[in-house]
Design a protein around this motif. Structure first.
Motif, PDB file in Angstrom:
ATOM      1  N   GLN A  95      55.652  37.876  61.841  1.00 37.61           N
ATOM      2  CA  GLN A  95      56.245  38.526  60.672  1.00 37.61           C
ATOM      3  C   GLN A  95      55.770  37.842  59.398  1.00 37.61           C
ATOM      4  OE1 GLN A  95      60.458  37.764  61.742  1.00 37.61           O
ATOM      5  NE2 GLN A  95      60.570  36.513  59.904  1.00 37.61           N
ATOM      6  N   PHE A  96      55.834  38.590  58.312  1.00 35.04           N
ATOM      7  CA  PHE A  96      55.505  38.072  56.978  1.00 35.04           C
ATOM      8  C   PHE A  96      56.782  37.929  56.146  1.00 35.04           C
ATOM      9  CE2 PHE A  96      51.539  39.744  58.520  1.00 35.04           C
ATOM     10  CZ  PHE A  96      50.560  38.909  57.994  1.00 35.04           C
TER      11      PHE A  96
ATOM     12  N   LYS B 287      62.381  43.928  60.180  1.00 37.27           N
ATOM     13  CA  LYS B 287      62.969  45.214  59.758  1.00 37.27           C
ATOM     14  C   LYS B 287      62.356  45.710  58.454  1.00 37.27           C
ATOM     15  CE  LYS B 287      67.344  45.370  62.201  1.00 37.27           C
ATOM     16  NZ  LYS B 287      68.819  45.468  62.124  1.00 37.27           N
ATOM     17  N   GLN B 288      62.165  44.809  57.515  1.00 36.31           N
ATOM     18  CA  GLN B 288      61.570  45.194  56.228  1.00 36.31           C
ATOM     19  C   GLN B 288      60.156  45.735  56.431  1.00 36.31           C
ATOM     20  OE1 GLN B 288      61.754  42.189  53.117  1.00 36.31           O
ATOM     21  NE2 GLN B 288      60.144  43.221  51.958  1.00 36.31           N
ATOM     22  N   GLU B 289      59.369  45.056  57.274  1.00 36.52           N
ATOM     23  CA  GLU B 289      57.991  45.485  57.544  1.00 36.52           C
ATOM     24  C   GLU B 289      57.970  46.830  58.281  1.00 36.52           C
ATOM     25  OE1 GLU B 289      55.915  42.138  59.397  1.00 36.52           O
ATOM     26  OE2 GLU B 289      56.909  40.805  57.976  1.00 36.52           O
ATOM     27  N   HIS B 290      58.918  47.011  59.179  1.00 34.76           N
ATOM     28  CA  HIS B 290      59.055  48.265  59.919  1.00 34.76           C
ATOM     29  C   HIS B 290      59.294  49.424  58.930  1.00 34.76           C
ATOM     30  CE1 HIS B 290      60.512  50.608  63.554  1.00 34.76           C
ATOM     31  NE2 HIS B 290      61.040  51.320  62.570  1.00 34.76           N
ATOM     32  N   HIS B 291      60.285  49.258  58.043  1.00 31.73           N
ATOM     33  CA  HIS B 291      60.619  50.316  57.076  1.00 31.73           C
ATOM     34  C   HIS B 291      59.474  50.552  56.084  1.00 31.73           C
ATOM     35  CE1 HIS B 291      64.572  50.848  58.660  1.00 31.73           C
ATOM     36  NE2 HIS B 291      64.987  49.624  58.338  1.00 31.73           N
ATOM     37  N   ALA B 292      58.760  49.484  55.708  1.00 27.44           N
ATOM     38  CA  ALA B 292      57.616  49.632  54.796  1.00 27.44           C
ATOM     39  C   ALA B 292      56.556  50.541  55.416  1.00 27.44           C
ATOM     40  CB  ALA B 292      57.021  48.264  54.470  1.00 27.44           C
TER      41      ALA B 292
ATOM     42  N   ALA C 221      57.145  43.919  63.972  1.00 28.03           N
ATOM     43  CA  ALA C 221      57.312  45.308  63.540  1.00 28.03           C
ATOM     44  C   ALA C 221      56.334  46.230  64.258  1.00 28.03           C
ATOM     45  CB  ALA C 221      57.137  45.417  62.031  1.00 28.03           C
ATOM     46  N   ARG C 222      55.167  45.719  64.592  1.00 21.87           N
ATOM     47  CA  ARG C 222      54.219  46.550  65.358  1.00 21.87           C
ATOM     48  C   ARG C 222      54.864  46.996  66.664  1.00 21.87           C
ATOM     49  NH1 ARG C 222      49.149  45.384  68.719  1.00 21.87           N
ATOM     50  NH2 ARG C 222      47.811  47.181  68.364  1.00 21.87           N
ATOM     51  N   ASP C 223      55.645  46.074  67.281  1.00 15.85           N
ATOM     52  CA  ASP C 223      56.296  46.395  68.548  1.00 15.85           C
ATOM     53  C   ASP C 223      57.442  47.390  68.362  1.00 15.85           C
ATOM     54  OD1 ASP C 223      56.436  45.964  71.424  1.00 15.85           O
ATOM     55  OD2 ASP C 223      58.369  45.013  71.017  1.00 15.85           O
ATOM     56  N   THR C 224      58.283  47.213  67.334  1.00 19.09           N
ATOM     57  CA  THR C 224      59.386  48.158  67.142  1.00 19.09           C
ATOM     58  C   THR C 224      58.868  49.540  66.741  1.00 19.09           C
ATOM     59  OG1 THR C 224      59.726  47.354  64.857  1.00 19.09           O
ATOM     60  CG2 THR C 224      61.108  46.385  66.580  1.00 19.09           C
TER      61      THR C 224
ATOM     62  N   GLY D  59      63.122  47.270  74.977  1.00 14.83           N
ATOM     63  CA  GLY D  59      64.368  47.663  74.332  1.00 14.83           C
ATOM     64  C   GLY D  59      64.617  46.848  73.084  1.00 14.83           C
ATOM     65  N   THR D  60      65.337  47.449  72.137  1.00 17.67           N
ATOM     66  CA  THR D  60      65.632  46.769  70.880  1.00 17.67           C
ATOM     67  C   THR D  60      66.696  47.563  70.135  1.00 17.67           C
ATOM     68  OG1 THR D  60      64.604  45.779  68.921  1.00 17.67           O
ATOM     69  CG2 THR D  60      63.915  48.006  69.464  1.00 17.67           C
ATOM     70  N   GLN D  61      67.119  47.039  68.997  1.00 16.55           N
ATOM     71  CA  GLN D  61      67.895  47.846  68.062  1.00 16.55           C
ATOM     72  C   GLN D  61      66.882  48.563  67.184  1.00 16.55           C
ATOM     73  OE1 GLN D  61      70.149  46.397  64.471  1.00 16.55           O
ATOM     74  NE2 GLN D  61      71.907  47.127  65.659  1.00 16.55           N
ATOM     75  N   SER D  62      66.822  49.873  67.313  1.00 13.92           N
ATOM     76  CA  SER D  62      65.843  50.659  66.551  1.00 13.92           C
ATOM     77  C   SER D  62      66.132  50.560  65.054  1.00 13.92           C
ATOM     78  CB  SER D  62      65.908  52.124  66.991  1.00 13.92           C
ATOM     79  OG  SER D  62      65.380  52.973  65.991  1.00 13.92           O
TER      80      SER D  62
END
Length: 367
Positions: A31-32, A36-41, A231-234, A319-322
Motif C-alpha cells: 500500500q501507499f 481502502k483509499q487506493e481501492h476507491h481511487a 487494493a489490487r487484490d480487493t 474473502g474480505t470486507q468489500s
C-alpha cells in the motif's frame, strides 16, 4: 529482504513511502496511502500499478500456434496479430498449471504473460513439451509492466501519446506505441485485473521509471494514485477475477473455478487435460466456485471451512470486507448441489460457525 527480487521501479515507490511486503519472492508495495483509499481511487478515478514482477515468455517458430494449441485450453487459432486472449495451462488431470494472457505479436510469434510466482514452473512445463520448430525465450527481465486502471485511465494515458487509445478494443493491443520523451516503443493492451476499464503497458525496463513518473504527473489533477497489492487484490476479488494459488491451483480445475469460457473443449486440437475438462463441462463438476455473503458478523478468509448440515462441504478461496459494497463477502469452492443462490451455509471463523448465504458474482460490475 536482501534476497528478494525488486522491479526496476522499486526506488520510485520507496520515494512515495510505500509499505512493502514479500510477494512470491518479490519485495512489492502492499500500500501507499491505504488499501481502502487506493481501492476507491481506482474505482472512481484511476490507479497506477507496478506489475513488473509478472513473467513474460516469448514463443516463436513455425510450429508455435500448434504448440500453444496443445498447451493451452483456449483456442489460439482465433487470434490475429494485435489481439490477446485469456487462457489456462493445465495438467493431464485438469488441475491448473497457471492462468495467463497470450498476445499474438505476429505470425508465429506470441508473448505469454504469466503469474510471477509461476514463471519458472511455467517455463519448465512449456520446455518439457516443446516441439521442434518452436523457440522459447524468458524475456521477463526486458520488460517493465505498468497498469493504469479506472474510469479516467484512458484520458490520462492519452496525454502522453499520439496513438488513438480509444481505437484499442478490449483484449486488443497496439504496438509500437510511442510515449513523450521515450525512445522505446511499448505494447499497450486494453486489459486489466480490477474490473475497471484501463490498459497494461509493456516497455523496455530502462524506460519504466520515466513513464511511471510521467503518468503520475499527467494524472495528478485527475486523482490518479499509485496502488499497491492490497487494493489490487480487493479490486480483482470484487470483479470475481481468479487469483492463482486461491481460486486456481494444481488441485482446482478451471471448470470448477467457473472459467469454462476459457476452456474450448470442442476445439479440434488436443490439449493437455482436455478429456477431463470436457467431461466436467458436459456432466458438471462435483464442486464449484460461488460467492458467499456473511449474514452474521465475521469475514470469510482464505482457507476457512464451509459447513452445511454439520458437514464440511468446501473451503473459502478468497474473502474480505468489500470496500465498494461495505459487506463481508467471499468466494467458496463447495459441493455443486449447494450452489443455488440463497442457500444458507456456515463459515468456520476461528472457533465459531457464522451464518452466510450463496450470492451472485461478480460482487461488482462497472456500469
Amino acid at each position: 529482504m536482501a534476497d528478494r527480487k525488486r522491479t526496476p521501479l522499486f526506488s520510485e515507490y520507496k520515494k512515495l513511502g510505500a509499505k512493502t511486503v514479500n510477494f512470491g519472492g518479490w519485495e512489492m508495495p502492499v500500500q501507499f496511502t491505504g488499501i481502502k483509499q487506493e481501492h476507491h481511487a481506482t474505482r472512481n478515478a484511476a490507479g497506477l500499478f507496478d506489475i513488473s514482477h509478472m513473467g513474460e515468455i516469448l514463443v516463436e517458430g513455425n510450429a508455435s500456434q500448434r504448440f500453444l494449441q496443445k498447451m493451452l485450453t483456449n483456442d489460439v487459432s482465433l487470434l490475429t496479430p494485435k489481439k490477446a486472449q485469456y487462457t489456462i495451462m493445465c495438467y493431464e488431470d485438469g488441475g491448473t498449471v497457471d492462468d495467463l494472457i497470450v498476445y499474438m505479436l505476429n505470425q508465429n510469434k506470441y508473448l505469454l504473460v504469466v503469474n510471477a510466482a509461476n514463471l519458472q514452473k511455467d517455463y519448465e512445463w512449456l520446455e518439457k513439451h516443446k516441439e521442434s520448430d518452436v523457440e522459447l525465450t524468458n524475456c521477463s527481465d526486458y520488460y517493465v509492466q505498468l497498469a493504469i486502471q479506472g474510469p479516467k485511465a484512458e484520458m490520462i494515458l492519452q496525454k502522453l501519446t499520439q496513438t488513438n487509445l480509444s481505437s484499442i478494443k478490449f483484449f486488443h493491443f497496439e504496438t509500437p506505441v510511442q510515449f513523450e520523451g521515450i525512445n522505446e516503443g511499448a505494447i499497450v493492451s486494453r486489459t486489466g485485473y480490477t474490473g475497471e476499464d484501463g490498459f497494461e503497458i509493456y516497455l523496455d525496463a530502462s524506460a519504466g521509471s520515466k513513464l511511471w513518473n510521467q503518468l503520475l504527473e499527467a494524472g495528478e489533477s485527475e486523482g490518479l494514485q499509485p496502488i499497491g497489492l492490497g487494493a489490487r487484490d480487493t479490486l480483482r476479488f470484487e470483479a470475481n477475477l481468479a487469483l492463482y494459488g486461491q481460486e486456481l491451483t494444481k488441485e482446482i480445475t478451471p471448470i470448477e473455478a467457473g472459467l469454462g469460457f476459457a476452456v474450448k473443449a470442442n476445439k479440434k486440437d488436443d490439449f493437455i487435460g482436455k478429456s477431463v475438462l470436457k467431461k466436467q463441462k458436459e456432466e458438471g463438476p462435483k464442486r464449484k466456485l460461488v460467492g458467499v455473503e456473511m449474514i452474521e458478523k465475521g469475514i470469510p478468509r482464505h482457507g476457512y471451512e464451509v459447513i452445511h448440515d454439520g458437514h464440511v462441504v468446501g473451503v473459502i478461496t478468497s474473502g474480505t470486507q468489500s470496500p465498494t459494497l461495505n459487506k463481508n463477502v467471499g468466494l467458496a469452492l463447495i459441493d455443486t448441489d449447494l450452489t443455488k443462490i440463497g442457500t444458507e451455509l456456515f463459515i468456520q471463523i476461528r472457533n465459531k460457525q457464522r451464518k452466510a448465504c450463496v450470492v451472485k458474482t461478480p460482487f461488482y460490475k462497472r456500469s
